[in-house]
Motif scaffolding. Structure first.
Motif, PDB file in Angstrom:
ATOM      1  N   ILE A   1       0.880  -1.166   0.000  1.00  0.00           N
ATOM      2  CA  ILE A   1       0.000   0.000   0.000  1.00  0.00           C
ATOM      3  C   ILE A   1       0.918   1.217   0.000  1.00  0.00           C
ATOM      4  O   ILE A   1       1.767   1.353   0.885  1.00  0.00           O
ATOM      5  CB  ILE A   1      -0.924   0.020   1.238  1.00  0.00           C
ATOM      6  CG1 ILE A   1      -1.787  -1.247   1.268  1.00  0.00           C
ATOM      7  CG2 ILE A   1      -1.780   1.281   1.242  1.00  0.00           C
ATOM      8  CD1 ILE A   1      -2.536  -1.452   2.571  1.00  0.00           C
ATOM      9  N   ALA A   2       0.781   2.072  -0.999  1.00  0.00           N
ATOM     10  CA  ALA A   2       1.690   3.215  -1.143  1.00  0.00           C
ATOM     11  C   ALA A   2       0.950   4.532  -0.958  1.00  0.00           C
ATOM     12  O   ALA A   2      -0.176   4.698  -1.426  1.00  0.00           O
ATOM     13  CB  ALA A   2       2.346   3.181  -2.516  1.00  0.00           C
ATOM     14  N   SER A   3       1.625   5.466  -0.293  1.00  0.00           N
ATOM     15  CA  SER A   3       1.083   6.814  -0.188  1.00  0.00           C
ATOM     16  C   SER A   3       1.256   7.515  -1.533  1.00  0.00           C
ATOM     17  O   SER A   3       2.030   7.080  -2.392  1.00  0.00           O
ATOM     18  CB  SER A   3       1.814   7.588   0.920  1.00  0.00           C
ATOM     19  OG  SER A   3       3.179   7.743   0.580  1.00  0.00           O
ATOM     20  N   ALA A   4       0.546   8.615  -1.711  1.00  0.00           N
ATOM     21  CA  ALA A   4       0.591   9.347  -2.988  1.00  0.00           C
ATOM     22  C   ALA A   4       1.976   9.913  -3.285  1.00  0.00           C
ATOM     23  O   ALA A   4       2.339  10.090  -4.442  1.00  0.00           O
ATOM     24  CB  ALA A   4      -0.442  10.472  -2.978  1.00  0.00           C
ATOM     25  N   ASP A   5       2.787  10.155  -2.245  1.00  0.00           N
ATOM     26  CA  ASP A   5       4.103  10.774  -2.455  1.00  0.00           C
ATOM     27  C   ASP A   5       5.240   9.762  -2.568  1.00  0.00           C
ATOM     28  O   ASP A   5       6.402  10.136  -2.608  1.00  0.00           O
ATOM     29  CB  ASP A   5       4.412  11.741  -1.307  1.00  0.00           C
ATOM     30  CG  ASP A   5       4.685  11.024   0.011  1.00  0.00           C
ATOM     31  OD1 ASP A   5       4.199   9.880   0.189  1.00  0.00           O
ATOM     32  OD2 ASP A   5       5.379  11.591   0.866  1.00  0.00           O
ATOM     33  N   VAL A   6       4.945   8.479  -2.658  1.00  0.00           N
ATOM     34  CA  VAL A   6       6.006   7.469  -2.648  1.00  0.00           C
ATOM     35  C   VAL A   6       6.904   7.605  -3.882  1.00  0.00           C
ATOM     36  O   VAL A   6       6.444   7.926  -4.978  1.00  0.00           O
ATOM     37  CB  VAL A   6       5.417   6.046  -2.530  1.00  0.00           C
ATOM     38  CG1 VAL A   6       4.796   5.574  -3.824  1.00  0.00           C
ATOM     39  CG2 VAL A   6       6.481   5.073  -2.069  1.00  0.00           C
ATOM     40  N   ASP A   7       8.207   7.433  -3.663  1.00  0.00           N
ATOM     41  CA  ASP A   7       9.208   7.513  -4.727  1.00  0.00           C
ATOM     42  C   ASP A   7      10.039   6.240  -4.649  1.00  0.00           C
ATOM     43  O   ASP A   7      10.798   6.046  -3.696  1.00  0.00           O
ATOM     44  CB  ASP A   7      10.081   8.751  -4.515  1.00  0.00           C
ATOM     45  CG  ASP A   7      11.169   8.903  -5.565  1.00  0.00           C
ATOM     46  OD1 ASP A   7      11.068   8.281  -6.641  1.00  0.00           O
ATOM     47  OD2 ASP A   7      12.124   9.648  -5.295  1.00  0.00           O
TER      48      ASP A   7
END
Length: 108
Positions: free
Chosen positions: A85-91
């Motif tokens: 599950i990734a946040s919108a800002d994940v890089d």
């Protein structure tokens, strides 16, 4: 701790309480390894790898909650999990492939 996890847990969640899930190997660790025999470095890496193997043998779903930077060994750790599950800002980035290096002890 593993027997208690096996008995009580229904799921394992890997996440960071910091700004980033994982930003790669700590440069201090590479300085520490500089004067150590290769066999000792390999033992350190095996110990880390075996910790993930032990989690996998529990038979529980493993979820990675990804935030901020997911660099270096953090990417194969995330890929190794059953769910991400990734946040919108994940890089996400693994720059060592072009150097022929295997990420995080080949966890992915």
């Amino acid at each position: 701790a593993l027997p208690r996890l096996r008995r009580d847990a229904k799921v394992i969640i890997l996440m960071s309480s910091l700004n980033h899930f994982h930003v790669g190997l700590n440069p201090a660790k590479t300085r520490e390894w500089r004067n150590r025999p290769t066999c000792h470095i390999a033992a350190d890496m095996k110990e880390c790898y075996m910790g993930f193997v032990e989690l996998a043998t529990l038979g529980l779903p493993i979820i990675a909650i990804l935030n901020g930077k997911v660099y270096g060994g953090g990417l194969p750790i995330a890929l190794w999990c059953d769910y991400r599950i990734a946040s919108a800002d994940v890089d996400m980035h693994f720059g060592n492939l072009s150097r022929g290096m295997s990420p995080a002890g080949q966890l992915s």
